[in-house]
Design a protein around this motif. Structure first.
Motif, PDB file in Angstrom:
ATOM      1  N   HIS A 172       0.842  -1.215   0.000  1.00 41.94           N
ATOM      2  CA  HIS A 172       0.000   0.000   0.000  1.00 41.94           C
ATOM      3  C   HIS A 172       0.868   1.252   0.000  1.00 41.94           C
ATOM      4  O   HIS A 172       0.656   2.162  -0.791  1.00 41.94           O
ATOM      5  N   ASN A 173       1.801   1.293   0.940  1.00 37.63           N
ATOM      6  CA  ASN A 173       2.595   2.506   1.122  1.00 37.63           C
ATOM      7  C   ASN A 173       3.429   2.822  -0.118  1.00 37.63           C
ATOM      8  O   ASN A 173       3.580   3.973  -0.497  1.00 37.63           O
ATOM      9  N   ARG A 174       3.960   1.781  -0.723  1.00 38.42           N
ATOM     10  CA  ARG A 174       4.865   1.963  -1.850  1.00 38.42           C
ATOM     11  C   ARG A 174       4.128   2.215  -3.154  1.00 38.42           C
ATOM     12  O   ARG A 174       4.568   3.033  -3.958  1.00 38.42           O
ATOM     13  N   TYR A 175       3.016   1.501  -3.368  1.00 37.80           N
ATOM     14  CA  TYR A 175       2.394   1.536  -4.694  1.00 37.80           C
ATOM     15  C   TYR A 175       0.989   2.127  -4.731  1.00 37.80           C
ATOM     16  O   TYR A 175       0.353   2.140  -5.769  1.00 37.80           O
ATOM     17  N   LYS A 176       0.486   2.579  -3.591  1.00 33.45           N
ATOM     18  CA  LYS A 176      -0.805   3.276  -3.541  1.00 33.45           C
ATOM     19  C   LYS A 176      -1.962   2.447  -4.079  1.00 33.45           C
ATOM     20  O   LYS A 176      -2.885   2.954  -4.727  1.00 33.45           O
ATOM     21  N   ARG A 177      -1.844   1.157  -3.900  1.00 35.49           N
ATOM     22  CA  ARG A 177      -2.970   0.274  -4.209  1.00 35.49           C
ATOM     23  C   ARG A 177      -2.718  -1.033  -3.469  1.00 35.49           C
ATOM     24  O   ARG A 177      -1.649  -1.192  -2.859  1.00 35.49           O
ATOM     25  N   SER A 178      -3.684  -1.961  -3.507  1.00 41.51           N
ATOM     26  CA  SER A 178      -3.471  -3.205  -2.767  1.00 41.51           C
ATOM     27  C   SER A 178      -2.911  -4.272  -3.706  1.00 41.51           C
ATOM     28  O   SER A 178      -3.142  -4.247  -4.914  1.00 41.51           O
ATOM     29  N   MET A 179      -2.182  -5.197  -3.130  1.00 41.17           N
ATOM     30  CA  MET A 179      -1.574  -6.273  -3.901  1.00 41.17           C
ATOM     31  C   MET A 179      -2.660  -7.113  -4.578  1.00 41.17           C
ATOM     32  O   MET A 179      -2.552  -7.463  -5.749  1.00 41.17           O
ATOM     33  N   GLU A 180      -3.731  -7.416  -3.822  1.00 39.41           N
ATOM     34  CA  GLU A 180      -4.767  -8.307  -4.349  1.00 39.41           C
ATOM     35  C   GLU A 180      -5.515  -7.647  -5.514  1.00 39.41           C
ATOM     36  O   GLU A 180      -6.012  -8.326  -6.416  1.00 39.41           O
ATOM     37  N   GLU A 181      -5.582  -6.320  -5.467  1.00 44.03           N
ATOM     38  CA  GLU A 181      -6.233  -5.550  -6.520  1.00 44.03           C
ATOM     39  C   GLU A 181      -5.492  -5.764  -7.851  1.00 44.03           C
ATOM     40  O   GLU A 181      -6.115  -5.986  -8.892  1.00 44.03           O
ATOM     41  N   VAL A 182      -4.179  -5.741  -7.786  1.00 41.77           N
ATOM     42  CA  VAL A 182      -3.388  -5.917  -8.998  1.00 41.77           C
ATOM     43  C   VAL A 182      -3.424  -7.382  -9.442  1.00 41.77           C
ATOM     44  O   VAL A 182      -3.576  -7.672 -10.633  1.00 41.77           O
ATOM     45  N   VAL A 183      -3.312  -8.286  -8.482  1.00 46.36           N
ATOM     46  CA  VAL A 183      -3.394  -9.713  -8.806  1.00 46.36           C
ATOM     47  C   VAL A 183      -4.732 -10.000  -9.496  1.00 46.36           C
ATOM     48  O   VAL A 183      -4.778 -10.653 -10.546  1.00 46.36           O
ATOM     49  N   ALA A 184      -5.815  -9.496  -8.928  1.00 47.32           N
ATOM     50  CA  ALA A 184      -7.158  -9.786  -9.452  1.00 47.32           C
ATOM     51  C   ALA A 184      -7.358  -9.194 -10.839  1.00 47.32           C
ATOM     52  O   ALA A 184      -8.016  -9.793 -11.685  1.00 47.32           O
ATOM     53  N   THR A 185      -6.785  -8.019 -11.080  1.00 48.99           N
ATOM     54  CA  THR A 185      -6.960  -7.388 -12.391  1.00 48.99           C
ATOM     55  C   THR A 185      -6.242  -8.167 -13.481  1.00 48.99           C
ATOM     56  O   THR A 185      -6.660  -8.157 -14.632  1.00 48.99           O
ATOM     57  N   ASN A 186      -5.144  -8.825 -13.109  1.00 48.60           N
ATOM     58  CA  ASN A 186      -4.318  -9.486 -14.121  1.00 48.60           C
ATOM     59  C   ASN A 186      -4.616 -10.962 -14.320  1.00 48.60           C
ATOM     60  O   ASN A 186      -3.907 -11.630 -15.069  1.00 48.60           O
ATOM     61  N   THR A 187      -5.611 -11.493 -13.624  1.00 55.28           N
ATOM     62  CA  THR A 187      -5.901 -12.915 -13.747  1.00 55.28           C
ATOM     63  C   THR A 187      -7.401 -13.123 -13.901  1.00 55.28           C
ATOM     64  O   THR A 187      -8.182 -12.180 -13.742  1.00 55.28           O
ATOM     65  N   THR A 188      -7.807 -14.357 -14.189  1.00 50.81           N
ATOM     66  CA  THR A 188      -9.237 -14.660 -14.264  1.00 50.81           C
ATOM     67  C   THR A 188      -9.478 -16.056 -13.690  1.00 50.81           C
ATOM     68  O   THR A 188      -8.537 -16.800 -13.438  1.00 50.81           O
ATOM     69  N   GLY A 189     -10.745 -16.355 -13.516  1.00 49.97           N
ATOM     70  CA  GLY A 189     -11.169 -17.708 -13.181  1.00 49.97           C
ATOM     71  C   GLY A 189     -10.562 -18.261 -11.908  1.00 49.97           C
ATOM     72  O   GLY A 189     -10.361 -17.552 -10.935  1.00 49.97           O
ATOM     73  N   HIS A 190     -10.253 -19.553 -11.957  1.00 49.58           N
ATOM     74  CA  HIS A 190      -9.768 -20.225 -10.754  1.00 49.58           C
ATOM     75  C   HIS A 190      -8.391 -19.766 -10.330  1.00 49.58           C
ATOM     76  O   HIS A 190      -8.081 -19.740  -9.149  1.00 49.58           O
ATOM     77  N   LEU A 191      -7.563 -19.399 -11.291  1.00 51.07           N
ATOM     78  CA  LEU A 191      -6.234 -18.892 -10.936  1.00 51.07           C
ATOM     79  C   LEU A 191      -6.395 -17.614 -10.114  1.00 51.07           C
ATOM     80  O   LEU A 191      -5.744 -17.435  -9.088  1.00 51.07           O
ATOM     81  N   ARG A 192      -7.301 -16.740 -10.544  1.00 48.57           N
ATOM     82  CA  ARG A 192      -7.554 -15.508  -9.794  1.00 48.57           C
ATOM     83  C   ARG A 192      -8.032 -15.825  -8.379  1.00 48.57           C
ATOM     84  O   ARG A 192      -7.515 -15.295  -7.395  1.00 48.57           O
ATOM     85  N   GLN A 193      -9.009 -16.718  -8.310  1.00 51.65           N
ATOM     86  CA  GLN A 193      -9.570 -17.063  -6.999  1.00 51.65           C
ATOM     87  C   GLN A 193      -8.495 -17.589  -6.056  1.00 51.65           C
ATOM     88  O   GLN A 193      -8.435 -17.231  -4.889  1.00 51.65           O
ATOM     89  N   LEU A 194      -7.648 -18.459  -6.601  1.00 52.24           N
ATOM     90  CA  LEU A 194      -6.584 -19.043  -5.780  1.00 52.24           C
ATOM     91  C   LEU A 194      -5.583 -17.965  -5.349  1.00 52.24           C
ATOM     92  O   LEU A 194      -5.264 -17.843  -4.163  1.00 52.24           O
ATOM     93  N   LEU A 195      -5.112 -17.176  -6.300  1.00 52.94           N
ATOM     94  CA  LEU A 195      -4.072 -16.195  -5.977  1.00 52.94           C
ATOM     95  C   LEU A 195      -4.596 -15.116  -5.042  1.00 52.94           C
ATOM     96  O   LEU A 195      -3.934 -14.749  -4.063  1.00 52.94           O
TER      97      LEU A 195
END
Lengths: 314, 314
Positions: free
Chosen positions: B125-148
């Protein structure tokens, strides 16, 4: 603004002694208990619990539990806990319920700040020796599970930056997902569980601006299953939690017999935070003061206690 | 056990002064830089950064970045950061990669303790002004997204209690899910993202006991898509992260040309934690000392630095 009226100075030892006088012998002095604990903030209550333990080697909470009863006891028990402990307790009660009260879970997850939510999750670990999301996930399936686990596990970015074009594009995604009845649940869940609250409010505003209707209202037409209900509650809590609480209070008192659990929950959890504001929202919506409505629907020590927390002594 | 050799006493000011001498003028004195920073723990490095800033009104990290280059610079940059800052940086590099390096995300999520992971999320958050999961979720789909997203957002219960019958029943669920090729992904994801690590290890043990094969090996036969890979990495990291890191190191050095990013990542992130243990696991598996293998595959200041962190001066 909080509604709680607490003195800036107090003596935890004197309070503990007064409470001991109020609980000893036959029958407790409820009035005295309310007069003290109904006017102490979280830090002060914790100091009193500690002082009471040091003086009498007894847990004040357990003693009050055994001396008091009914709605008054439940309200006092919730009140005396620290906020995170209380939310963990409320979550656990909701999760133990046969028809899991997922609205309480959504409420805790979406009203709390990201840091507050984390402290609640930690309090849940300490109290129940498992994680909140573990219990939520075990008791649900499918999209409802994905949504609830996502909300409970969220640690949203807390900054105030808004990306306007992202708000627009995600408002469009939400619109498309809701319009096509075969909902793109995945994307709706992604947006609601990961974006910052400020960003989401901007997205909901785009939605309303483009379609002339609030997204929660639109969702109301689309389905009344648990998933849709949870979705609406999440959006309401993120968008304007004071308006959301006004509605919970209104519904709790419109129910035949009154929903004391909901009434207690809102008053106890918000008294130290923003109950004064919620009172204003309530009055604006109902043209009746919240204190009057509560006074009409409750009685006895329970009534006295709630009114004290609302800064309205009888 | 850590491999890092750091003195119990050091003077941040003297270190900062020595570093300034090492970077001023034409060409840096890499040997001196390694001799100091390669022997300081996290707290000490942070004190040096502060002392350097107080003395020279300059960010030591930025100065080193401009003075050093190549793999050595990248390793030093990662090393000098605090652990949570470093993991946030590594996560961000992984997420920026066109073919998202989800294995780094899984690694950070599953090797860190629940509290450490939360601190990494906050650092992100402090470094990139967003959440890690937000970026993970935007870049993946389906079950891989759910898992990550589930792994990144997890705050597992950290206690050592094991529920043996639950381990058995969830080992059965995993077995059924893997056996029927139409995987019950939902349940696999639920179990892996919400249960405590101790509980999961018990579940994996039940699986191996019942079926005579490790669950990761079984999964290897089932699919080599990103979801299956992520699943295997998650299980390996939770089950025995030292064995997992041994494999990462081995693969990094078996690659034609050596995967310096992976090599740096493991040595830098584990030097202060358990690299000494990982060295033993490596020797047991390969009959070659890790230091010798690394010395063979690297050169120059980069090599000197890695060997220093591994407590093996040339």
């Amino acid at each position: 603004m909080a509604s709680l009226m607490a003195p800036s100075k107090h003596s935890p030892v004197e309070d503990a002694e007064a409470l001991q006088r109020a609980v000893k012998g036959w029958g407790a002095d409820e009035k005295a208990i309310i007069a003290i604990l109904g006017h102490r903030n979280g830090t002060q209550r914790t100091q009193i619990r500690q002082a009471y333990y040091d003086l009498y080697q007894e847990d004040l909470i357990k003693r009050l539990e055994s001396e008091l009863s009914g709605d008054f006891e439940r309200a006092m028990y919730r009140w005396i806990l620290e906020p995170a402990e209380r939310e963990a307790l409320l979550a656990n009660i909701a999760l133990k319920n046969a028809n899991m009260n997922y609205h309480v879970i959504v409420e805790i997850s979406c009203v709390s700040s990201p840091d507050e939510l984390f402290i609640v999750r930690r309090a849940y670990h300490n109290r129940y020796k498992r994680s909140m999301e573990e219990v939520v996930a075990t008791n649900t399936t499918g999209h409802l599970r994905q949504l609830l686990v996502g909300l409970v596990s969220s640690f949203r970015y807390g900054g105030s930056e808004v990306n306007a074009s992202l708000a627009q594009s995600e408002a469009d995604i939400l619109h498309e997902a809701i319009k096509n009845k075969n909902h793109n649940h995945e994307e709706v869940i992604r947006i609601l569980t990961t974006r910052s609250k400020t960003q989401l409010v901007a997205t909901f505003n785009c939605y309303r601006h483009d379609h002339g209707i609030a997204i929660t209202k639109k969702l109301l037409d689309e389905g009344s299953d648990d998933f849709h209900k949870a979705l609406r509650i999440a959006i309401s809590c993120i968008n304007d939690h004071k308006k959301y609480y006004e509605k919970v209070l209104r519904n709790a008192m419109e129910t035949v017999g009154t929903d004391e659990d909901a009434l207690t929950r809102v008053i106890v959890t918000r008294a130290e935070k923003d109950l004064e504001d919620i009172k204003k929202v309530y009055y604006k919506r109902n043209s009746v003061h919240l204190e009057h409505a509560v006074a009409k629907k409750t009685s006895g020590d329970y009534k006295k206690f709630l009114l004290t927390l609302m800064a309205k002594e009888e």
